[in-house]
Write an enzyme that holds these catalytic residues in place. Structure first.
Site, short mmCIF file in Angstrom:
data_model
loop_
_atom_site.label_atom_id
_atom_site.label_comp_id
_atom_site.label_asym_id
_atom_site.label_seq_id
_atom_site.Cartn_x
_atom_site.Cartn_y
_atom_site.Cartn_z
N LYS A 39 11.62 84.39 36.57
CA LYS A 39 11.22 83.15 35.87
C LYS A 39 9.75 83.22 35.46
O LYS A 39 9.40 82.95 34.32
CB LYS A 39 11.44 81.95 36.81
N ASN A 40 8.90 83.61 36.40
CA ASN A 40 7.46 83.54 36.11
C ASN A 40 6.98 84.63 35.15
O ASN A 40 5.86 84.57 34.66
CB ASN A 40 6.65 83.59 37.41
N ARG A 110 4.44 72.81 34.25
CA ARG A 110 3.03 73.11 33.99
C ARG A 110 2.84 74.38 33.16
O ARG A 110 1.85 74.53 32.45
CB ARG A 110 2.28 73.28 35.32
N CYS A 134 0.56 67.80 40.44
CA CYS A 134 1.53 68.80 40.89
C CYS A 134 1.98 68.39 42.29
O CYS A 134 1.21 67.83 43.05
CB CYS A 134 0.87 70.18 40.91
N ARG A 139 -3.97 71.57 40.74
CA ARG A 139 -3.79 72.84 40.02
C ARG A 139 -4.56 72.74 38.71
O ARG A 139 -4.00 72.47 37.65
CB ARG A 139 -2.30 73.11 39.77
N PRO A 140 -5.88 72.98 38.79
CA PRO A 140 -6.72 72.80 37.61
C PRO A 140 -6.42 73.85 36.53
O PRO A 140 -5.80 74.88 36.81
CB PRO A 140 -8.15 72.98 38.15
N ILE A 141 -6.91 73.57 35.30
CA ILE A 141 -6.72 74.54 34.21
C ILE A 141 -8.08 74.89 33.60
O ILE A 141 -8.15 75.37 32.46
CB ILE A 141 -5.77 73.98 33.12
N LEU A 143 -10.07 77.30 34.05
CA LEU A 143 -10.29 78.71 33.69
C LEU A 143 -9.64 79.04 32.34
O LEU A 143 -10.17 79.84 31.57
CB LEU A 143 -9.77 79.64 34.79
N ASP A 324 4.33 82.05 46.78
CA ASP A 324 5.67 81.56 46.45
C ASP A 324 6.72 81.93 47.50
O ASP A 324 7.88 81.53 47.40
CB ASP A 324 6.11 82.09 45.07
N VAL A 346 -3.98 80.43 48.44
CA VAL A 346 -3.87 80.15 47.00
C VAL A 346 -3.77 78.64 46.77
O VAL A 346 -4.52 78.07 45.98
CB VAL A 346 -2.66 80.89 46.38
N ARG A 416 15.20 74.77 39.04
CA ARG A 416 14.10 75.20 38.16
C ARG A 416 13.89 76.71 38.26
O ARG A 416 13.48 77.34 37.29
CB ARG A 416 12.79 74.51 38.56
N1 EPU Z 1 -6.89 77.86 39.37
C1 EPU Z 1 -8.06 77.22 39.03
N2 EPU Z 1 -8.31 77.00 37.71
C2 EPU Z 1 -7.47 77.41 36.73
C3 EPU Z 1 -6.28 78.07 37.07
C4 EPU Z 1 -6.01 78.29 38.42
O1 EPU Z 1 -8.85 76.85 39.90
O2 EPU Z 1 -7.78 77.17 35.54
C5 EPU Z 1 -6.59 78.13 40.80
C6 EPU Z 1 -5.33 77.44 41.26
O3 EPU Z 1 -5.57 76.12 41.67
C7 EPU Z 1 -4.90 78.33 42.42
C8 EPU Z 1 -5.33 79.72 41.95
O4 EPU Z 1 -6.28 79.51 40.92
O5 EPU Z 1 -5.59 78.00 43.57
C9 EPU Z 1 -4.24 80.59 41.41
O6 EPU Z 1 -3.47 79.87 40.46
P1 EPU Z 1 -2.78 80.61 39.23
O7 EPU Z 1 -3.47 80.23 37.99
O8 EPU Z 1 -2.67 82.06 39.56
O9 EPU Z 1 -1.36 79.96 39.25
P2 EPU Z 1 -0.44 79.60 38.00
O10 EPU Z 1 -0.60 80.62 36.94
O11 EPU Z 1 -0.62 78.17 37.64
C10 EPU Z 1 1.59 81.01 38.79
C11 EPU Z 1 3.03 80.77 39.12
C12 EPU Z 1 3.14 79.98 40.41
C13 EPU Z 1 2.46 80.79 41.52
C14 EPU Z 1 1.02 81.09 41.13
C15 EPU Z 1 0.31 81.97 42.13
C16 EPU Z 1 4.06 80.63 36.95
C17 EPU Z 1 4.74 79.83 35.92
N3 EPU Z 1 3.65 80.01 38.04
O12 EPU Z 1 1.00 79.74 38.64
O13 EPU Z 1 4.53 79.91 40.69
O14 EPU Z 1 2.49 80.05 42.71
O15 EPU Z 1 0.98 81.76 39.85
O16 EPU Z 1 0.95 83.17 42.27
O17 EPU Z 1 3.93 81.84 36.81
C18 EPU Z 1 6.49 78.99 41.61
O18 EPU Z 1 7.13 79.85 40.98
O19 EPU Z 1 7.00 78.30 42.53
C19 EPU Z 1 5.07 78.79 41.29
C20 EPU Z 1 4.41 77.69 41.61
#
Ligand code: EPU
Length: 441
Positions: A39-40, A110, A134, A139-141, A143, A324, A346, A416
């Protein structure tokens, strides 16, 4: 008036039909199942199709999941043509007519943020709803936005939307240093950078297999990316991409969840169609817990020990133990001899499953981002539910070993990210079935 509105609301709730999984615990499992596509990994691949405005892209091994359907709806809303048959998803984004990802779709998932980079790169503008809360903490964006700005976008937040526009004709290659490893921000930046003018360097890039796969997909369409699989990605922008047929990787979290089902029930099972290398950290922990792991190039067999041993984990970015799988590991440790500790580095608040596991009879304490699991404890089935995907998977695992019947409510969370999990577990010998029920608030 007040009374009437309450009656109306009660009536609405009374009509909410949902699915639950009903599990009779205690079955021994055996046999072989196949892992589905990831999925991811599928989600950024689907977003990446927005970069190629010419012809049809074929993505193979795409699982039939709620999140995939939500992302398909988003692409359809933007104007893409999609068709799905036998795990193969055909997408043409030649006729995109909107650059807006609406709240109604983004709030469901998200990962919709993945359209930001591709839309900006191809159309010079994007309007993406902020994802909102969330179920397992912040889960900020930031970055994602920082990287788009570095590449030359101007970003404002207006009425809950990220409004991104180019300051020049094309995005411009840039040096991007991520302070922490982020899968999503790395993926979004990669997709933006492949069509940028000049060279982009991403440092501290995420090295998850899903990112490596996205790099390989973009390369198959003509992108120029060096350093694939490493923490430094160097992308030389090109002016256009050409369509490709591309096969997705297996779902390492689904595979590891199925192996945990074998371990928690004291069974021996095999999961096929996998790449064991991607699960090195998890397989090492199974071995530490006393399981025997036998791998072949594309299969993993787990043989359970007489007694599961307490095994601590710390969830961290790849190649370390994945967040995960944290919830599922906690379920397993309720059956292990002694006290184990699980830390999530994480997501510090990803512990929705613990109160529910305790309702089943587990003894788990949480302190900040650390769970202490006192095992082994006999679990007893009851109704449980959770508000996120992996927490729900953890409750299914607990149900497999609990005495009596466990009902895992609100299965839509599980749907999901797990493709017909009850069928796969059923094939292994679990007594599990899906039933529809009426949810009362
Ligand atoms: N983070 C920030 N700022 C950002 C982005 C991330 O501070 O702009 C922080 C997050 O809060 C977290 C860390 O960075 O503490 C890592 O987050 P990441 O961005 O890697 O997570 P993501 O891309 O939002 C994906 C998976 C998640 C999985 C995480 C970590 C997808 C669609 N989602 O999320 O999967 O937990 O990577 O490996 O790929 C799941 O499948 O259940 C799931 C939540």
């Amino acid at each position: 008036m007040l009374k009437r509105s309450i009656q109306v609301r009660l009536f609405q709730y009374a009509n909410q039909r949902m699915d639950k999984l009903v599990i009779q615990g205690g079955s021994q499992l055996s046999g072989t199942v196949s892992a589905s596509g990831s999925k991811n990994s599928a989600l950024p691949l689907m977003a990446g199709t927005l970069l190629c405005g010419d012809g049809e892209i074929v993505l193979q091994r795409i699982p039939d999941l709620k999140d995939i359907r939500t992302f398909s709806k988003l692409l359809d809303y933007l104007g893409a043509d999609l068709s799905y048959h036998n795990s193969s998803l055909k997408i043409s984004t030649s006729n995109i007519r909107s650059i807006t990802a609406p709240y109604e779709l983004v709030k469901q998932m998200r990962a919709s943020i993945y359209v930001l980079g591709p839309l900006l790169a191809r159309f010079g503008q994007a309007s993406v709803s902020l994802p909102g809360g969330c179920a397992f903490g912040p889960r900020p964006i930031n970055l994602h936005l920082m990287a788009m700005e570095k590449l030359g976008a101007s970003i404002t937040i207006e009425k809950g939307f990220i409004e991104a526009n180019l300051r020049s004709k094309r995005l411009k290659g840039a040096e991007i240093d991520f302070p922490i490893s982020s899968v999503g921000a790395t993926g979004n930046t990669l997709m933006a950078a492949v069509l940028a003018d000049g060279v982009t360097t991403i440092r501290n890039a995420a090295v998850e297999p899903e990112i490596e796969t996205l790099c390989r997909f973009l390369s198959a369409m003509g992108a120029n990316i060096q350093g694939i699989g490493s923490t430094t990605l160097i992308i030389e922008g090109v002016t256009s991409l050409t369509p490709a047929t591309f096969s997705n990787i297996f779902d390492r979290i689904e595979a590891a969840t199925l192996l945990t089902a074998g371990a928690i029930t004291g069974s021996s099972i095999t999961v096929n169609d996998v790449d064991p290398v991607q699960l090195t950290a998890v397989l090492g922990k199974f071995e530490q817990a006393g399981c025997r792991i036998i791998t072949d190039t594309d299969s993993i067999t787990l043989q359970s020990p007489e007694t599961l041993l307490r095994t601590d984990i710390i969830a961290n970015p790849y190649p370390l133990f994945p967040t995960d799988m944290q919830a599922q590991w906690i379920a397993l440790m309720t059956q292990a001899e002694g006290t184990s500790y699980v830390i999530d580095k994480v997501y510090h608040e990803r512990f929705n499953h613990i109160p529910e596991l305790n309702r089943l009879g587990a003894h788990i304490e949480i302190n900040d981002n650390e769970a202490t699991i006192h095992g082994p404890k006999e679990l007893t089935g009851t109704k449980v539910m959770s508000t996120d995907l992996r927490a729900s998977a953890c409750l299914v695992l607990a149900g497999l070993v609990a005495k009596g019947v466990t009902e895992v409510l609100r299965v839509y969370h599980l749907d999901r990210g797990y493709e017909r999990i009850e069928e796969k577990l059923g094939r292994l010998g679990a007594a599990i079935q899906r039933e529809s029920y009426q949810e009362f608030a």
